[in-house]
Enzyme design. Structure first.
Site, PDB file in Angstrom:
ATOM      1  N   LYS A  58       0.806  -1.225   0.000  1.00 51.46           N
ATOM      2  CA  LYS A  58       0.000   0.000   0.000  1.00 51.46           C
ATOM      3  C   LYS A  58       0.843   1.280   0.000  1.00 51.46           C
ATOM      4  O   LYS A  58       0.505   2.269   0.638  1.00 51.46           O
ATOM      5  CB  LYS A  58      -0.965   0.008   1.204  1.00 51.46           C
ATOM      6  CG  LYS A  58      -1.971  -1.146   1.169  1.00 51.46           C
ATOM      7  CD  LYS A  58      -2.925  -1.118   2.337  1.00 51.46           C
ATOM      8  CE  LYS A  58      -2.355  -1.786   3.564  1.00 51.46           C
ATOM      9  NZ  LYS A  58      -3.355  -2.016   4.633  1.00 51.46           N
TER      10      LYS A  58
ATOM     11  N   ASP B  38      -6.148  -6.912  10.125  1.00 52.53           N
ATOM     12  CA  ASP B  38      -7.437  -6.203  10.204  1.00 52.53           C
ATOM     13  C   ASP B  38      -8.624  -7.079   9.807  1.00 52.53           C
ATOM     14  O   ASP B  38      -9.724  -6.942  10.331  1.00 52.53           O
ATOM     15  CB  ASP B  38      -7.430  -4.892   9.397  1.00 52.53           C
ATOM     16  CG  ASP B  38      -7.010  -5.066   7.961  1.00 52.53           C
ATOM     17  OD1 ASP B  38      -6.566  -6.168   7.585  1.00 52.53           O
ATOM     18  OD2 ASP B  38      -7.116  -4.093   7.190  1.00 52.53           O
TER      19      ASP B  38
HETATM   20  P1  ADP Z   1      -7.101   1.781   5.844  1.00 46.06           P
HETATM   21  O1  ADP Z   1      -7.219   0.902   4.643  1.00 46.06           O
HETATM   22  O2  ADP Z   1      -5.938   2.665   5.813  1.00 46.06           O
HETATM   23  O3  ADP Z   1      -7.301   1.063   7.126  1.00 46.06           O
HETATM   24  P2  ADP Z   1      -9.789   2.794   5.551  1.00 46.06           P
HETATM   25  O4  ADP Z   1     -10.406   1.486   5.717  1.00 46.06           O
HETATM   26  O5  ADP Z   1     -10.325   3.933   6.354  1.00 46.06           O
HETATM   27  O6  ADP Z   1      -8.254   2.857   5.755  1.00 46.06           O
HETATM   28  O7  ADP Z   1      -9.939   3.162   4.025  1.00 46.06           O
HETATM   29  C1  ADP Z   1      -9.426   4.344   3.505  1.00 46.06           C
HETATM   30  C2  ADP Z   1      -9.545   4.254   2.011  1.00 46.06           C
HETATM   31  O8  ADP Z   1     -10.935   4.158   1.658  1.00 46.06           O
HETATM   32  C3  ADP Z   1      -9.023   5.454   1.296  1.00 46.06           C
HETATM   33  O9  ADP Z   1      -7.664   5.273   0.959  1.00 46.06           O
HETATM   34  C4  ADP Z   1      -9.906   5.513   0.060  1.00 46.06           C
HETATM   35  O10 ADP Z   1      -9.325   4.769  -0.977  1.00 46.06           O
HETATM   36  C5  ADP Z   1     -11.185   4.837   0.461  1.00 46.06           C
HETATM   37  N1  ADP Z   1     -12.220   5.845   0.700  1.00 46.06           N
HETATM   38  C6  ADP Z   1     -12.344   6.673   1.753  1.00 46.06           C
HETATM   39  N2  ADP Z   1     -13.394   7.505   1.590  1.00 46.06           N
HETATM   40  C7  ADP Z   1     -13.964   7.185   0.416  1.00 46.06           C
HETATM   41  C8  ADP Z   1     -15.069   7.691  -0.337  1.00 46.06           C
HETATM   42  N3  ADP Z   1     -15.835   8.689   0.102  1.00 46.06           N
HETATM   43  N4  ADP Z   1     -15.341   7.093  -1.492  1.00 46.06           N
HETATM   44  C9  ADP Z   1     -14.593   6.096  -1.956  1.00 46.06           C
HETATM   45  N5  ADP Z   1     -13.525   5.602  -1.331  1.00 46.06           N
HETATM   46  C10 ADP Z   1     -13.217   6.125  -0.156  1.00 46.06           C
HETATM   47 MG    MG Z   2      -8.033  -0.545   8.042  1.00 44.54          MG
END
Ligand code: ADP
Ligand code: MG
Length: 495
Positions: free
Chosen positions: A196, A231
């Site tokens: 990532k 996760d």
């Molecule tokens: P992580 O994968 O870092 O744990 P999250 O599960 O919070 O984080 O996901 C974040 C990702 O979700 C962002 O990088 C983005 O690609 C996607 N994301 C966040 N908000 C939106 C949105 N409104 N629409 C589409 N994709 C989103």
């Molecule tokens: Mg996550």
């Protein structure tokens, strides 16, 4: 597709766009002497991104086959099929004060949970979220873990004498770490590699719990990790706490991954390791899957330019970090070869990862007649001025890439369910089975979610798909990690 957008002046149209505060965008000239029309490029894109049922079936079958190969022997397939050492799922009896720490790809979250047993369940939760500064993704292991430990220390300070642990007990943490780890016990695991976009030096090959412990010591923080979980595993545990039918968990956020409940006797590579329940959670690391995926020149170029070329191909096709970048590459090609945005192309459109998945989501949500929001986003983000025709094409490109991603994710889920069903005849498709979903992409992108569900229904057929419930478990992985810290507590928790 008959729309063409050749030689349209960028200023054409009756739309007033708000100027970015940084002023007029910088342009570089497009190669305009040999422009082709938009249509053939779009037709080719549609064809290459198509995910008809036979292709989805092939992907689901390959996923199931790769799972088996990865369970047979270490290194047997693209899928690592990692043992989680989580052999017993939450029962509801968990009690006490626990912390959870979640290092994803974009954010880092800290969570405090007070568990009250069967009756009271989750009595209180508090959490904080911090975005990970870009420079830490390319720094040293110490810098990253110091940042995490100091965030945790600040959060722990806010506990403010509310909770009292018996004398001599440290606060226990469930550590959710969403990168490929070779788990060595429930509370230790070696980082295989960063994904990532992370390129932190000095962590690969090390125990990430030891890295965190050392950083906590440097911060003078008196806590200990009782469970290290992926996760997906956290999400499965968190969802299972409320619903006994949860068998699979999938993350669709910055990256993607899936885990599921497996029978010990279906894991030939185990050799001797036993679990009291006869079952364990397997972390598939399905982001590394690659068979039968419909890829385009844009995917190949993005992969070649990435920090992990040739790796995580499924992740690069379906997850939030990459969907925006694929679309940007298509738009750049349409701008350069077919003057989609007129004769000059803003420099910004050439910047990798400038267009993000939330932008695609916002553009697809625009149902105004003149695609006002699409125009604004293109202008604000990429410095592109667009007419109505160009905006329609942009939305169509977003839809093509997002549809492919959602449908392939659905095929992956069916692959996992199919493998489980083949081993247990009727225990998956013959009764209610829940797939717990989490991650920012799944949570926010309604259209993506719709495409995913459609593919699952197409593949399973109406009857069987009634038994398969795909359910969003918001922030389940945090509570799940706390629950697993409790289940694997270093202490006897009968107080
Ligand atoms: P992580 O994968 O870092 O744990 P999250 O599960 O919070 O984080 O996901 C974040 C990702 O979700 C962002 O990088 C983005 O690609 C996607 N994301 C966040 N908000 C939106 C949105 N409104 N629409 C589409 N994709 C989103
Ligand atoms: Mg996550």
């Amino acid at each position: 597709m008959s729309v063409t957008a050749t030689a349209i002046s960028p200023a054409v149209g009756s739309f007033r766009l708000s100027r970015s505060p940084r002023g007029i965008p910088r342009f570089r000239m497009a190669v305009s002497s040999n422009t082709v029309s938009v249509a053939p490029i779009l037709t080719k894109l549609h064809k290459e991104c198509a995910t008809p049922l036979p292709l989805l079936r092939l992907v689901a079958d390959s996923m199931a086959a790769d799972m088996r190969a990865g369970l047979a022997v270490d290194g047997g397939s693209d899928l690592k099929m990692i043992l989680s050492y989580v052999d017993s799922l939450p029962t509801g009896n968990e009690r006490g004060l626990f912390y959870a720490l979640d290092l994803g790809g974009t954010n880092f979250r800290v969570l405090r949970v007070q568990l009250g047993g069967k009756e009271e369940r989750v009595e209180a939760t508090e959490f904080e979220q911090v975005s990970i500064p870009q420079e830490l993704m390319f720094g040293t292991s110490e810098e990253l873990f110091d940042f995490i430990a100091s965030g945790l220390a600040k959060f722990a300070q806010k506990e403010g004498g509310k909770f009292h642990l018996p004398h001599g007990r440290q606060r226990e943490i469930g550590f959710t770490f969403s990168f490929p780890v070779k788990q060595t016990s429930i509370d230790s695991g070696i980082l295989i590699k960063w994904t990532k976009g992370f390129a932190v030096s000095g962590t690969a090959g090390k125990d990430v719990v030891a890295c965190l412990n050392e950083a906590m010591e440097r911060q003078g923080l008196d806590m200990q990790v009782s469970a290290l979980v992926n996760d997906t595993v956290g999400t499965l545990a968190g969802a299972r706490y409320w619903d006994d039918d949860v068998m699979v968990a999938v993350i669709l956020g910055t990256g993607t991954n899936a885990c599921y409940v497996e029978r010990m006797d279906a894991i030939p590579k185990l050799q001797g390791y036993k679990s009291s329940s006869g079952r364990t959670i397997i972390n598939t690391e399905w982001g590394a899957f690659s068979k039968g995926l419909p890829l385009t020149e844009f995917d190949r170029e993005m992969d070649a330019a990435s920090i992990n070329p040739g790796e995580q191909i499924f992740e690069k096709t379906i997850s939030g970090m990459y969907l925006g970048e694929i679309v940007r590459r298509v738009l750049l090609k349409l701008a350069e070869a077919a003057t989609l945005f007129g004769n000059s192309i803003p420099e910004k459109l050439s910047m990798p990862f400038l267009l993000r998945t939330p932008h695609l989501c916002a553009m697809q949500k625009d149902n105004s007649e003149d695609f006002q929001a699409v125009g604004s986003i293109l202008y604000e983000v990429a410095g592109v001025e667009s007419n109505l025709n160009a905006r329609k094409i942009v939305v169509e490109v977003c839809d093509t890439i997002v549809k492919r991603g959602g449908r392939l994710a659905g095929a992956g889920i069916v692959g996992i369910l199919q493998k489980m069903e083949d081993d247990s005849k009727g225990l998956i498709f013959g009764k209610r089975t829940v797939v717990a979903m989490d991650g920012g992409l799944y949570e926010n992108y309604t259209q993506y979610r719709k495409y995913l569900q459609e593919a699952v229904t197409e593949l399973l057929g109406l009857e069987i798909s009634k038994n398969v419930v795909i359910e969003h478990t918001k922030d389940g992985s945090g509570i799940g990690a706390a629950l697993l810290a409790s289940a694997n507590s270093k202490y006897d928790h009968n107080y």
